[in-house]
Design a protein around this motif. Structure first.
Motif, PDB file in Angstrom:
ATOM      1  N   LEU A 137       4.694   0.397   4.827  1.00 30.56           N
ATOM      2  CA  LEU A 137       5.311   1.464   5.611  1.00 30.56           C
ATOM      3  C   LEU A 137       6.782   1.162   5.878  1.00 30.56           C
ATOM      4  O   LEU A 137       7.619   2.071   5.889  1.00 30.56           O
ATOM      5  CB  LEU A 137       4.560   1.659   6.928  1.00 30.56           C
ATOM      6  N   GLY A 138       7.095  -0.107   6.082  1.00 26.13           N
ATOM      7  CA  GLY A 138       8.490  -0.482   6.279  1.00 26.13           C
ATOM      8  C   GLY A 138       9.329  -0.215   5.043  1.00 26.13           C
ATOM      9  O   GLY A 138      10.436   0.322   5.126  1.00 26.13           O
ATOM     10  N   TYR A 139       8.811  -0.573   3.878  1.00 27.80           N
ATOM     11  CA  TYR A 139       9.566  -0.334   2.644  1.00 27.80           C
ATOM     12  C   TYR A 139       9.679   1.154   2.337  1.00 27.80           C
ATOM     13  O   TYR A 139      10.666   1.598   1.758  1.00 27.80           O
ATOM     14  CB  TYR A 139       8.932  -1.078   1.475  1.00 27.80           C
ATOM     15  N   MET A 140       8.672   1.935   2.720  1.00 22.56           N
ATOM     16  CA  MET A 140       8.769   3.383   2.524  1.00 22.56           C
ATOM     17  C   MET A 140       9.860   3.987   3.400  1.00 22.56           C
ATOM     18  O   MET A 140      10.438   5.011   3.053  1.00 22.56           O
ATOM     19  CB  MET A 140       7.431   4.049   2.845  1.00 22.56           C
ATOM     20  N   GLN A 141      10.121   3.357   4.533  1.00 29.50           N
ATOM     21  CA  GLN A 141      11.157   3.850   5.438  1.00 29.50           C
ATOM     22  C   GLN A 141      12.481   3.113   5.233  1.00 29.50           C
ATOM     23  O   GLN A 141      13.346   3.130   6.106  1.00 29.50           O
ATOM     24  CB  GLN A 141      10.685   3.687   6.882  1.00 29.50           C
ATOM     25  N   LEU A 142      12.604   2.437   4.102  1.00 31.06           N
ATOM     26  CA  LEU A 142      13.819   1.713   3.723  1.00 31.06           C
ATOM     27  C   LEU A 142      14.199   0.632   4.736  1.00 31.06           C
ATOM     28  O   LEU A 142      15.359   0.468   5.115  1.00 31.06           O
ATOM     29  CB  LEU A 142      14.989   2.683   3.510  1.00 31.06           C
TER      30      LEU A 142
END
Length: 193
Positions: free
Chosen positions: A31-36
């Motif tokens: 989820l963190g990587y999806m939100q950059l």
């Protein structure tokens, strides 16, 4: 049940709890990587001890309880929910045949249906009408999904002619899954809802 079986069950439960902690870490990272952004990475090496830090924080946190709550059911409801979730892992195929449950699908349906009581108990024990309404809504939603999942599962079991999860996992049922493709798609959609 001998000592090695009990130790096997305890180790299985501990591994399930550890796996869920690290699944949560993977989910938070994704989820963190999806939100950059990087996600949890402050705790030591790439955030790997993050689940342990979260568990320590939860155990050391102050226990808050509503003033009007029924104390025993309020404490018992989450314990009941966790216990029922761990009991579902008893039907997971083991190397030890003495731990196999003969009617494991029936066991799965019964234990998963019991979680409704934990949800209702959690809402009722707080002595708040809003928590009770939320719990009733959750119970109604859970029952409606359980009915569809149970009917889908039982209709596919009519073709398998077995209620044993261990036999189902050791036999190749790919032709059956392809034959019941619409039912498999409905099962997948119901699981996601």
């Amino acid at each position: 049940m001998n000592v090695s079986s009990v130790i096997s069950v305890i180790i299985n439960f501990l591994m399930v709890l550890m796996a869920m902690a690290f699944y949560t870490l993977v989910e938070r990272k994704l989820l963190g990587y999806m939100q950059l952004r990087k996600g949890p990475n402050k705790v030591m090496l790439m955030g790997l001890p993050q689940p342990l830090a979260d568990a320590m924080k939860l155990f050391l946190k102050e226990q808050m309880m509503p003033t009007n709550a029924n104390k025993m059911p309020f404490i018992f409801a989450p314990i009941m929910s966790l216990s029922l979730s761990l009991l579902l892992w008893a039907m997971f195929p083991h190397n030890n045949p003495s731990l196999w449950i003969q009617y494991s699908i029936l066991y799965f349906l019964c234990v998963s249906a019991m979680n409704v009581f934990a949800t209702f108990l959690a809402g009722w024990s707080s002595n708040s009408k809003y928590a009770l309404l939320g719990a009733l809504r959750g119970v109604a939603q859970t029952i409606s999904y359980e009915i569809s999942l149970s009917l889908i599962l039982l209709s596919s079991l009519l073709m398998l002619l077995t209620m044993d999860f261990n036999i189902m996992t050791t036999t190749n049922y790919l032709p059956l899954v392809l034959m019941l493709l619409p039912l498999t798609i409905i099962w997948f959609i119901t699981n996601l809802a």
